[in-house]
Design a protein around this motif. Structure first.
Motif, PDB file in Angstrom:
ATOM      1  N   ASP A 138      15.694   3.899   2.178  1.00  0.00           N
ATOM      2  CA  ASP A 138      15.245   2.613   1.639  1.00  0.00           C
ATOM      3  C   ASP A 138      14.834   1.657   2.752  1.00  0.00           C
ATOM      4  OD1 ASP A 138      15.714   3.405  -0.962  1.00  0.00           O
ATOM      5  OD2 ASP A 138      17.742   2.596  -1.018  1.00  0.00           O
ATOM      6  N   HIS A 141      11.124   1.520   4.066  1.00  0.00           N
ATOM      7  CA  HIS A 141      10.020   1.018   3.249  1.00  0.00           C
ATOM      8  C   HIS A 141       9.846  -0.467   3.521  1.00  0.00           C
ATOM      9  CE1 HIS A 141       9.787   4.752   0.900  1.00  0.00           C
ATOM     10  NE2 HIS A 141      11.090   4.762   0.993  1.00  0.00           N
ATOM     11  N   HIS A 144      10.647  -3.991   1.220  1.00  0.00           N
ATOM     12  CA  HIS A 144      11.360  -3.629  -0.004  1.00  0.00           C
ATOM     13  C   HIS A 144      12.856  -3.588   0.250  1.00  0.00           C
ATOM     14  CE1 HIS A 144       7.754  -2.536  -2.269  1.00  0.00           C
ATOM     15  NE2 HIS A 144       7.323  -1.948  -1.194  1.00  0.00           N
ATOM     16  N   THR A 149      12.467  -0.156  -3.868  1.00  0.00           N
ATOM     17  CA  THR A 149      11.765   0.932  -3.209  1.00  0.00           C
ATOM     18  C   THR A 149      10.819   1.612  -4.197  1.00  0.00           C
ATOM     19  OG1 THR A 149      13.614   1.332  -1.720  1.00  0.00           O
ATOM     20  CG2 THR A 149      12.037   3.117  -1.986  1.00  0.00           C
ATOM     21  N   PRO A 150       9.549   1.798  -3.837  1.00  0.00           N
ATOM     22  CA  PRO A 150       8.593   2.398  -4.769  1.00  0.00           C
ATOM     23  C   PRO A 150       8.988   3.824  -5.146  1.00  0.00           C
ATOM     24  CG  PRO A 150       7.694   2.312  -2.550  1.00  0.00           C
ATOM     25  CD  PRO A 150       8.957   1.511  -2.536  1.00  0.00           C
ATOM     26  N   GLU A 155       2.579   4.177  -6.389  1.00  0.00           N
ATOM     27  CA  GLU A 155       3.214   3.179  -5.534  1.00  0.00           C
ATOM     28  C   GLU A 155       3.437   3.726  -4.125  1.00  0.00           C
ATOM     29  OE1 GLU A 155       5.969   0.436  -8.454  1.00  0.00           O
ATOM     30  OE2 GLU A 155       6.690   2.445  -7.958  1.00  0.00           O
ATOM     31  N   LEU A 156       3.874   4.965  -4.060  1.00  0.00           N
ATOM     32  CA  LEU A 156       4.115   5.582  -2.758  1.00  0.00           C
ATOM     33  C   LEU A 156       2.824   5.718  -1.963  1.00  0.00           C
ATOM     34  CD1 LEU A 156       6.656   8.304  -3.915  1.00  0.00           C
ATOM     35  CD2 LEU A 156       7.179   6.357  -2.431  1.00  0.00           C
ATOM     36  N   GLU A 159       1.843   2.376  -0.623  1.00  0.00           N
ATOM     37  CA  GLU A 159       2.637   1.969   0.536  1.00  0.00           C
ATOM     38  C   GLU A 159       2.212   2.719   1.790  1.00  0.00           C
ATOM     39  OE1 GLU A 159       7.243   2.079   1.954  1.00  0.00           O
ATOM     40  OE2 GLU A 159       6.830   1.174   0.000  1.00  0.00           O
ATOM     41  N   MET A 160       1.776   3.964   1.620  1.00  0.00           N
ATOM     42  CA  MET A 160       1.300   4.748   2.756  1.00  0.00           C
ATOM     43  C   MET A 160      -0.087   4.307   3.222  1.00  0.00           C
ATOM     44  SD  MET A 160       2.561   8.522   1.465  1.00  0.00           S
ATOM     45  CE  MET A 160       1.772   9.467   2.785  1.00  0.00           C
ATOM     46  N   ARG A 189      -5.882  -0.725   6.645  1.00  0.00           N
ATOM     47  CA  ARG A 189      -4.739  -0.591   5.727  1.00  0.00           C
ATOM     48  C   ARG A 189      -4.132   0.812   5.823  1.00  0.00           C
ATOM     49  NH1 ARG A 189      -0.752  -0.325   4.313  1.00  0.00           N
ATOM     50  NH2 ARG A 189       0.241  -0.525   2.265  1.00  0.00           N
ATOM     51  N   GLY A 193      -0.263   1.775   7.078  1.00  0.00           N
ATOM     52  CA  GLY A 193       0.672   2.542   6.272  1.00  0.00           C
ATOM     53  C   GLY A 193       1.333   3.678   7.023  1.00  0.00           C
TER      54      GLY A 193
END
Length: 238
Positions: A138, A141, A144, A149-150, A155-156, A159-160, A189, A193
């Motif tokens: 956790d 991330h 978060h 946490t996604p 969502e993952l 975040e990446m 971006r 990530g």
């Protein structure tokens, strides 16, 4: 100070070349070329280093859910998209600096992706296994708490820094300065990530070579982010 002002200040500090009429020619456009050249040199050094592999220090066993294995799998997914986006803009941009940078991104990340594939083969582990980022805790991330946490694949991937199918289609359709600016935004971006994943395996990875690659990857991508932000400023991307 805004980013564009910071760029301008760094340009002024660097000075300029004096012409025959006594005027000064700014060196603003030379800076990213120097940085891109350094990135290219680092990519060559990485490619040479990959042939050292693990040597005699390779572990007898490595768990499939280890940080090393998870990093190798997830970063292959991450790099695959970067290579695709970089080659798209390489083929159609008319900006020489962006073309050079995109080529360096595509070639260096393709080499890294190949090495990570080789790691999993050497470890006797499958190329696919577990959910994205399941090897991370956790605390890995950014932004978060443990309760936030996604968990969904979308969502993952967000975040990446992985671009959506809609954004990839938009990039494929775009041309000219629109395509250049869209690529730069997506790739910045995308690079951002990757940093938490590199940090996570640096903290918990068991393999020295994995940590070495992660450290080089983080340094290279941070340098490329700087170069891309400079290009955004020069191209006046909104």
């Amino acid at each position: 100070m805004s980013e564009s002002e910071a760029v301008a200040d760094s340009t002024s500090a660097a000075g300029g070349a004096s012409g025959s009429d006594g005027t000064t020619t700014p060196r603003r456009r030379r800076w990213p070329l120097v940085l891109i050249a350094c990135i290219a040199i680092a990519a060559v050094a990485f490619a040479i280093g990959r042939f050292t592999a693990f040597g005699a220090g390779a572990p007898a066993t490595l768990a499939s859910d280890s940080a090393d294995a998870g990093f190798a799998r997830d970063m292959q997914v991450h790099h695959a998209q970067a290579v695709d986006m970089a080659m798209q803009i390489y083929r159609k941009t008319t900006d020489d600096q962006l073309r050079t940078l995109s080529y360096d991104i595509a070639t260096s990340q393709a080499a890294q992706k190949g090495e990570m594939f080789g790691w999993l083969v050497a470890w006797g582990l499958p190329q696919n296994g577990g959910a994205l980022m399941s090897w991370m805790t956790d605390a890995d991330h950014p932004g978060h708490g443990s309760a936030a946490t996604p968990t969904s694949d979308a969502e993952l991937r967000a975040e990446m820094g992985i671009a959506t199918d809609a954004k990839l289609a938009e990039l494929a359709r775009a041309t000219g300065a629109t395509a250049d600016c869209l690529f730069l935004g997506l790739m910045i971006r995308h690079h951002e990530g990757a940093i938490p994943m590199a940090d996570a395996v640096l903290a918990r990875g068991a393999e020295a070579r994995v940590r070495e690659v992660a450290a080089a990857m983080k340094a290279g991508q941070l340098a490329e982010i700087d170069a891309m932000r400079f290009l955004q400023s020069r191209l006046r991307c909104a």
